[in-house]
Design a protein around this motif. Structure first.
Motif, short mmCIF file in Angstrom:
data_model
loop_
_atom_site.label_atom_id
_atom_site.label_comp_id
_atom_site.label_asym_id
_atom_site.label_seq_id
_atom_site.Cartn_x
_atom_site.Cartn_y
_atom_site.Cartn_z
N TYR A 65 -14.14 -9.80 -0.04
CA TYR A 65 -12.88 -9.08 0.07
C TYR A 65 -12.25 -8.73 -1.28
O TYR A 65 -11.58 -7.73 -1.41
CB TYR A 65 -11.88 -9.82 0.97
CG TYR A 65 -11.11 -10.93 0.33
CD1 TYR A 65 -9.86 -10.72 -0.21
CD2 TYR A 65 -11.65 -12.21 0.25
CE1 TYR A 65 -9.15 -11.75 -0.79
CE2 TYR A 65 -10.96 -13.24 -0.33
CZ TYR A 65 -9.71 -13.00 -0.85
OH TYR A 65 -9.02 -14.03 -1.43
N ARG A 121 -9.51 -0.54 -2.56
CA ARG A 121 -8.20 -0.61 -1.93
C ARG A 121 -8.22 0.03 -0.54
O ARG A 121 -8.75 1.10 -0.35
CB ARG A 121 -7.18 0.13 -2.79
CG ARG A 121 -5.76 0.03 -2.30
CD ARG A 121 -4.86 0.59 -3.33
NE ARG A 121 -5.09 -0.18 -4.55
CZ ARG A 121 -4.15 -0.49 -5.41
NH1 ARG A 121 -2.95 -0.06 -5.23
NH2 ARG A 121 -4.42 -1.20 -6.48
N GLY A 122 -7.67 -0.67 0.43
CA GLY A 122 -7.60 -0.17 1.80
C GLY A 122 -8.77 -0.57 2.67
O GLY A 122 -8.71 -0.42 3.89
N SER A 138 -9.99 -3.59 3.18
CA SER A 138 -9.73 -4.81 3.93
C SER A 138 -9.04 -4.48 5.25
O SER A 138 -9.41 -5.02 6.30
CB SER A 138 -8.84 -5.76 3.12
OG SER A 138 -9.57 -6.30 2.05
N LYS A 139 -8.07 -3.58 5.21
CA LYS A 139 -7.40 -3.17 6.45
C LYS A 139 -8.37 -2.45 7.37
O LYS A 139 -8.35 -2.64 8.58
CB LYS A 139 -6.20 -2.28 6.14
CG LYS A 139 -5.03 -3.01 5.57
CD LYS A 139 -3.87 -2.07 5.32
CE LYS A 139 -2.73 -2.81 4.65
NZ LYS A 139 -1.61 -1.94 4.35
N LEU A 199 -10.55 -5.08 8.98
CA LEU A 199 -9.83 -5.87 9.97
C LEU A 199 -9.59 -5.07 11.25
O LEU A 199 -9.66 -5.61 12.35
CB LEU A 199 -8.52 -6.40 9.38
CG LEU A 199 -8.70 -7.49 8.33
CD1 LEU A 199 -7.37 -7.82 7.68
CD2 LEU A 199 -9.33 -8.72 8.93
N ARG A 200 -9.30 -3.76 11.11
CA ARG A 200 -9.15 -2.93 12.31
C ARG A 200 -10.44 -2.89 13.12
O ARG A 200 -10.42 -3.02 14.34
CB ARG A 200 -8.73 -1.51 11.92
CG ARG A 200 -7.27 -1.39 11.64
CD ARG A 200 -6.88 0.07 11.47
NE ARG A 200 -5.96 0.14 10.35
CZ ARG A 200 -6.09 0.89 9.29
NH1 ARG A 200 -7.10 1.71 9.19
NH2 ARG A 200 -5.21 0.87 8.33
N THR A 250 -16.77 1.36 11.37
CA THR A 250 -16.18 0.82 10.14
C THR A 250 -17.25 0.65 9.06
O THR A 250 -17.04 1.02 7.90
CB THR A 250 -15.50 -0.53 10.42
OG1 THR A 250 -14.45 -0.33 11.36
CG2 THR A 250 -14.95 -1.15 9.16
#
Length: 146
Positions: free
Chosen positions: A86, A91-92, A94-95, A98-99, A139
């Motif tokens: 992680y 940037r971005g 990780s979100k 997780l989604r 993803t």
């Protein structure tokens, strides 16, 4: 280079650019690696969700327990991969991860709840596996392509 030597502004800027290029290369590698993990584990979790429909607990309890254990191992594996990577993700991402992860987990819970609906045909079983795998696989593909 010792700490006593002074660098002029151009040398400092050049050194900063070298470090930034290395960081970008590392974050790109981390994103691709995490993307591959997502696709593999998405397919694994999707196939486990489909196999739950085949090895139902009332018919084959041992098979059901094995599938449940494999699911737990898959969740631990992807969690460890995320914990390791992680910091190197752009940037971005990780979100984004997780989604996809929570999307697949929610759909897996729906697949488990569908066990109460009774036996389903092979088409519905295959579709269940594809739908559960989709969030993590999408993803992973996005991560690999960026």
């Amino acid at each position: 280079m010792s700490s006593e030597e002074q660098m002029n502004a151009d040398e400092q800027l050049a050194a900063l650019n070298v470090v930034q290029q290395r960081m970008e290369r590392a974050s790109g590698y981390g994103a691709k690696l995490m993307g591959v993990y997502c696709v593999i584990l998405g397919l694994l979790i999707g196939s486990l969700a489909a196999l739950l429909q085949v090895y139902r607990p009332e018919k084959n309890f041992t098979g059901f327990i094995i599938l449940t254990a494999l699911f737990g191992i898959a969740v631990v594996a992807i969690s460890l991969a995320y914990a390791k990577l992680y910091r190197s993700l752009p940037r971005g991402f990780s979100k984004l991860y997780l989604r996809g992860f929570f999307g697949s987990m929610a759909l897996y819970m729906v697949a488990v709840a569908m066990l109460n609906a009774g036996e389903m045909g092979w088409g519905v079983t295959a579709l269940t596996g594809l739908i559960v795998a989709a969030p993590l696989c999408i993803t992973g593909i996005v991560m690999v392509r960026k």
